[in-house]
Design an enzyme around this catalytic site. Structure first.
Site, PDB file in Angstrom:
ATOM      1  N   LYS A 197       0.842  -1.201   0.000  1.00 54.11           N
ATOM      2  CA  LYS A 197       0.000   0.000   0.000  1.00 54.11           C
ATOM      3  C   LYS A 197       0.881   1.256   0.000  1.00 54.11           C
ATOM      4  O   LYS A 197       0.689   2.149  -0.795  1.00 54.11           O
ATOM      5  CB  LYS A 197      -0.914  -0.031   1.232  1.00 54.11           C
ATOM      6  CG  LYS A 197      -1.859   1.119   1.329  1.00 54.11           C
ATOM      7  CD  LYS A 197      -2.833   0.905   2.475  1.00 54.11           C
ATOM      8  CE  LYS A 197      -3.564   2.207   2.781  1.00 54.11           C
ATOM      9  NZ  LYS A 197      -4.517   2.068   3.874  1.00 54.11           N
ATOM     10  N   GLU A 223      10.574  -4.719   4.443  1.00 50.61           N
ATOM     11  CA  GLU A 223      10.631  -6.142   4.073  1.00 50.61           C
ATOM     12  C   GLU A 223      10.289  -6.320   2.583  1.00 50.61           C
ATOM     13  O   GLU A 223      10.986  -7.018   1.844  1.00 50.61           O
ATOM     14  CB  GLU A 223       9.631  -6.971   4.899  1.00 50.61           C
ATOM     15  CG  GLU A 223       9.932  -7.065   6.378  1.00 50.61           C
ATOM     16  CD  GLU A 223       9.275  -5.962   7.202  1.00 50.61           C
ATOM     17  OE1 GLU A 223       9.020  -4.873   6.653  1.00 50.61           O
ATOM     18  OE2 GLU A 223       9.031  -6.197   8.394  1.00 50.61           O
ATOM     19  N   GLY A 280      -5.032  -1.984   5.044  1.00 52.23           N
ATOM     20  CA  GLY A 280      -4.200  -3.118   4.614  1.00 52.23           C
ATOM     21  C   GLY A 280      -4.849  -4.461   4.884  1.00 52.23           C
ATOM     22  O   GLY A 280      -4.961  -5.314   3.989  1.00 52.23           O
ATOM     23  N   ARG A 281      -5.331  -4.682   6.110  1.00 52.98           N
ATOM     24  CA  ARG A 281      -5.877  -5.997   6.471  1.00 52.98           C
ATOM     25  C   ARG A 281      -7.265  -6.244   5.889  1.00 52.98           C
ATOM     26  O   ARG A 281      -7.827  -7.317   6.057  1.00 52.98           O
ATOM     27  CB  ARG A 281      -5.870  -6.168   7.993  1.00 52.98           C
ATOM     28  CG  ARG A 281      -6.567  -5.074   8.757  1.00 52.98           C
ATOM     29  CD  ARG A 281      -6.230  -5.140  10.241  1.00 52.98           C
ATOM     30  NE  ARG A 281      -6.757  -4.021  11.002  1.00 52.98           N
ATOM     31  CZ  ARG A 281      -6.163  -2.838  11.110  1.00 52.98           C
ATOM     32  NH1 ARG A 281      -5.036  -2.603  10.486  1.00 52.98           N
ATOM     33  NH2 ARG A 281      -6.693  -1.870  11.850  1.00 52.98           N
ATOM     34  N   GLU A 324      -5.214  -6.849  15.036  1.00 49.76           N
ATOM     35  CA  GLU A 324      -4.722  -5.525  14.665  1.00 49.76           C
ATOM     36  C   GLU A 324      -5.870  -4.506  14.720  1.00 49.76           C
ATOM     37  O   GLU A 324      -5.648  -3.321  14.959  1.00 49.76           O
ATOM     38  CB  GLU A 324      -4.099  -5.562  13.254  1.00 49.76           C
ATOM     39  CG  GLU A 324      -3.031  -4.500  13.063  1.00 49.76           C
ATOM     40  CD  GLU A 324      -2.213  -4.688  11.805  1.00 49.76           C
ATOM     41  OE1 GLU A 324      -1.038  -5.060  11.909  1.00 49.76           O
ATOM     42  OE2 GLU A 324      -2.749  -4.474  10.703  1.00 49.76           O
ATOM     43  N   HIS A 373      -5.331 -33.421  17.503  1.00 47.92           N
ATOM     44  CA  HIS A 373      -4.198 -34.249  17.926  1.00 47.92           C
ATOM     45  C   HIS A 373      -3.084 -33.392  18.495  1.00 47.92           C
ATOM     46  O   HIS A 373      -1.943 -33.838  18.593  1.00 47.92           O
ATOM     47  CB  HIS A 373      -3.703 -35.074  16.737  1.00 47.92           C
ATOM     48  CG  HIS A 373      -4.777 -35.963  16.200  1.00 47.92           C
ATOM     49  ND1 HIS A 373      -4.939 -37.265  16.615  1.00 47.92           N
ATOM     50  CD2 HIS A 373      -5.790 -35.722  15.331  1.00 47.92           C
ATOM     51  CE1 HIS A 373      -5.986 -37.785  15.996  1.00 47.92           C
ATOM     52  NE2 HIS A 373      -6.519 -36.866  15.220  1.00 47.92           N
ATOM     53  N   LYS A 413       8.856  -0.643  14.150  1.00 48.83           N
ATOM     54  CA  LYS A 413       9.400  -0.365  12.813  1.00 48.83           C
ATOM     55  C   LYS A 413      10.427   0.754  12.900  1.00 48.83           C
ATOM     56  O   LYS A 413      11.509   0.679  12.314  1.00 48.83           O
ATOM     57  CB  LYS A 413       8.270   0.125  11.878  1.00 48.83           C
ATOM     58  CG  LYS A 413       7.443  -0.929  11.216  1.00 48.83           C
ATOM     59  CD  LYS A 413       6.641  -0.244  10.095  1.00 48.83           C
ATOM     60  CE  LYS A 413       5.528  -1.112   9.587  1.00 48.83           C
ATOM     61  NZ  LYS A 413       4.660  -0.424   8.631  1.00 48.83           N
TER      62      LYS A 413
HETATM   63  C1  G6Q Z   1      -2.686  -3.790   7.897  1.00 49.19           C
HETATM   64  C2  G6Q Z   1      -1.443  -3.211   8.353  1.00 49.19           C
HETATM   65  C3  G6Q Z   1      -0.185  -3.917   7.911  1.00 49.19           C
HETATM   66  C4  G6Q Z   1       0.231  -3.617   6.476  1.00 49.19           C
HETATM   67  C5  G6Q Z   1       1.674  -4.091   6.272  1.00 49.19           C
HETATM   68  C6  G6Q Z   1       2.137  -3.883   4.874  1.00 49.19           C
HETATM   69  O1  G6Q Z   1      -3.767  -3.332   8.122  1.00 49.19           O
HETATM   70  O2  G6Q Z   1      -1.429  -1.884   8.066  1.00 49.19           O
HETATM   71  O3  G6Q Z   1      -0.248  -5.302   8.068  1.00 49.19           O
HETATM   72  O4  G6Q Z   1      -0.625  -4.245   5.580  1.00 49.19           O
HETATM   73  O5  G6Q Z   1       2.513  -3.406   7.166  1.00 49.19           O
HETATM   74  O6  G6Q Z   1       2.071  -2.551   4.512  1.00 49.19           O
HETATM   75  P1  G6Q Z   1       2.233  -2.121   3.024  1.00 49.19           P
HETATM   76  O7  G6Q Z   1       1.104  -2.707   2.244  1.00 49.19           O
HETATM   77  O8  G6Q Z   1       2.183  -0.613   3.035  1.00 49.19           O
HETATM   78  O9  G6Q Z   1       3.550  -2.641   2.545  1.00 49.19           O
END
Ligand code: G6Q
Length: 575
Positions: free
Chosen positions: A236, A242, A296-297, A382, A413, A541
């Protein structure tokens, strides 16, 4: 004449009185501390009665399943919540709480584009991404539907071209493998859906790389051929360390052998940040946009769903959206008493805030749904792992639970022992399907026999007398019976929901995901927290960026003695 004035006077006093009560009630839910509201207090009283009651007693009422279950024939979904420690009064009080919290009014604000994520000043419109009715939704005076539909069209063309071989790699070969590089919300959703809908996959192979641990990308690249591999860089912000690190490694892997010009045929980006995408070297034509109003989620319904569309085909991706849209309508328009996400939320709240249940297990009886608990872990924890309420005050009650789980029957199990006989109180959701995807012998009957047996065992347990009877029948000696009985007794009274769906399809999966999204939303409203920000992710972060420079020897920042000690050992033992 006097009498007339008297009557008018009494009328106005009464009107004032009624209006006053109404205002106080409003104030109670909005301003007065939540635990002091009559709705909370009533539940507290009910809890004192219910905690002495066993599900065995509650099930003496033969009508219980009918009273506490909802069947949606169109979707082919049954939600059975009869194995919960509630009676009719609890249910009514929970619904009173939901009403007072104005869940439906808040949901309508979300669906209509109001900026309900007030700490980030953002609208929350994952529902617009699957708005199959295509009704206009406005943010800052702009209808967002045309741009959502335009990106869907672009995804359709791209996924069709990729699958048909119209889109080819730099050396003219058909793309056979896709690697999605993303993390968190840009990974967990599409990864879970691709896994869940594997049965329907007829496109290229899809791999997911998320971890900055180098083994993640290396393991995937080892299996692939550059000429037939496409990378989807999903971020996003397009600044996530990463993702950008993995994407740069992937780009080097391509350009080292195929040259810089190959990037255009082997990289696409899913992002809100056109500037950063361009800086990375991906052209605007290869960028699929989404917007700040998509969290994002909650983003798998957006361009972030591109790997899904490539994997199962665009039409099936649309079926997934349609299932979610169906659940959106159910959530918006069903009365609370028949509203599945609302009931699930209220029950979760009941255990979290009155029974002291700090964890909640999600147990899908489907191998393909094995990523579903991990996916929900992010969406739920989250969203509702918050301590500050609407008014900016610390809450003095529990908010979001710890979410965990595993696919059945594997979990049986492993950790079910603790749910059955441990000291922790863990409400569970059992998710199962009536029709199997693969018909092999009696596998499905065996799977589903367990799906039905576990909630039954959890609810009713095995009494001391039953254990003694069983042991006697088995010819066990009295002394051994005495020794074994306490260990073999199951208290029962462990609450569960059962979600039973006709078949795992893109549509039913879409509905199931949206069901949990709305459950989480409802709980956020009940707890008066903002489910749509995630400031808790930031601090770590920022510190990691500072420490990275220390590890590279570019800085020597002062840390606490523990962190400094560990960094020192790391640096002195590094080869
Ligand atoms: C979700 C969070 C988080 C995000 C990641 C990746 O709601 O904000 O999990 O999706 O940190 O972020 P980017 O999509 O910006 O790389």
């Amino acid at each position: 004449m006097r009498l007339k004035f008297l009557i008018i006077g009494i009328f106005f006093v009464l009107l004032f009185f009624i209006f006053g009560i109404f205002l106080v009630k409003e104030k109670q839910m909005n301003e007065i501390e939540l635990r002091s509201t009559p709705q909370w207090r009533n539940l507290e009283k009910n809890y004192k009665e219910l905690k002495k009651v066993h599900l065995r007693d509650l099930f003496k009422d033969e009508n219980r399943f009918c009273e506490f279950s909802v069947r949606d024939n169109d979707l082919g979904l049954t939600f059975d919540y009869s194995k919960n420690i509630i009676n009719s009064c609890t249910f009514r009080l929970l619904m009173d709480f939901v009403k007072a919290a104005k869940v439906n009014e808040c949901a309508r604000k979300m669906f209509s584009g109001e900026k309900i994520n007030w700490t980030e000043q953002r609208a929350v419109l994952h529902t617009a991404l699957r708005n199959r009715g295509n009704k206009s939704v406005y943010v800052d005076g702009e209808d967002v539907m045309p741009k959502i539909n335009a990106v869907l069209e672009k995804m359709k063309k791209f996924s069709n071209d990729l699958r048909s071989g119209e889109w080819r790699g730099a050396t003219g070969k058909k793309i056979t493998d896709i690697v999605n590089i993303g993390i968190g919300g840009s990974d967990l959703g599409p990864r879970m859906v691709c896994e869940a809908l594997k049965y329907y996959a007829d496109g290229p192979n899809v791999y997911f790389v998320s971890n900055v641990d180098g083994v993640d990308i290396c393991d995937v690249l080892k299996k692939l051929n550059r000429e037939t591999t496409l990378f989807i860089v999903a971020s996003k912000t397009f600044t996530t360390i990463e993702t950008i690190t993995n994407a740069l490694t992937a780009r080097r892997w391509i350009t080292n052998k195929l040259g810089d010009s190959a990037v255009v045929k082997h990289f696409v980006a899913l992002s809100t940040n056109a500037k950063k995408v361009k800086e990375f070297g991906i052209s605007e034509n290869n960028m699929f946009k989404f917007w700040d109003f998509v969290g994002g989620r909650y983003s798998l319904w957006s361009a972030i769903g591109l790997p899904i569309a490539c994997y199962i085909g665009f039409d099936k991706f649309v079926e997934l959206l349609e299932g979610a849209y169906y659940m959106d309508q159910h959530f918006l328009n069903s009365p609370y008493e028949k509203n599945i996400p609302v009931i699930m939320a209220a029950l979760g709240f009941w255990y979290n805030n009155f029974f002291g249940a700090s964890t909640y297990a999600i147990l899908p009886y489907s191998k393909y749904l094995h990523k579903f608990p991990a996916y929900l872990q992010q969406v739920d924890m989250e969203s509702n792992g918050k301590t500050i309420n609407f008014e900016g005050n610390r809450v003095n009650y529990e908010t979001g639970p710890i979410i965990w789980g595993e696919a059945g029957t594997n979990g049986q199990h492993s950790f079910y022992q603790l749910i059955h006989q441990g000291t922790k109180f863990i409400p569970c959701d059992f998710i199962g399907f009536i029709n199997p995807l693969e018909k092999v012998g009696d596998h499905h009957e065996k799977l589903m026999a367990n799906y039905f047996a576990q909630p039954e065992a959890l609810a009713f347990g095995l009494t001391k007398d039953e254990v003694i009877g069983n042991l006697r029948k088995a010819g066990i000696s009295s002394s051994e019976i005495e020794l074994l009985t306490p260990h073999k007794t199951f208290d029962g009274n462990k609450p569960t929901n059962s979600i039973l769906i006709n078949k795992l399809t893109p549509r039913t999966l879409g509905a199931l995901i949206a069901l949990y999204e709305h459950k989480i939303f409802t709980q956020g409203v009940m707890w008066k927290i903002n489910s749509f920000d995630q400031w808790g992710v930031e601090l770590g972060k920022v510190l990691a960026n500072v420490i990275l420079l220390d590890l590279k020897g570019e800085t020597d920042n002062k840390h606490d003695s523990s962190t400094s000690g560990l960094i020192k050992i790391f640096k002195s033992n590094k080869n």
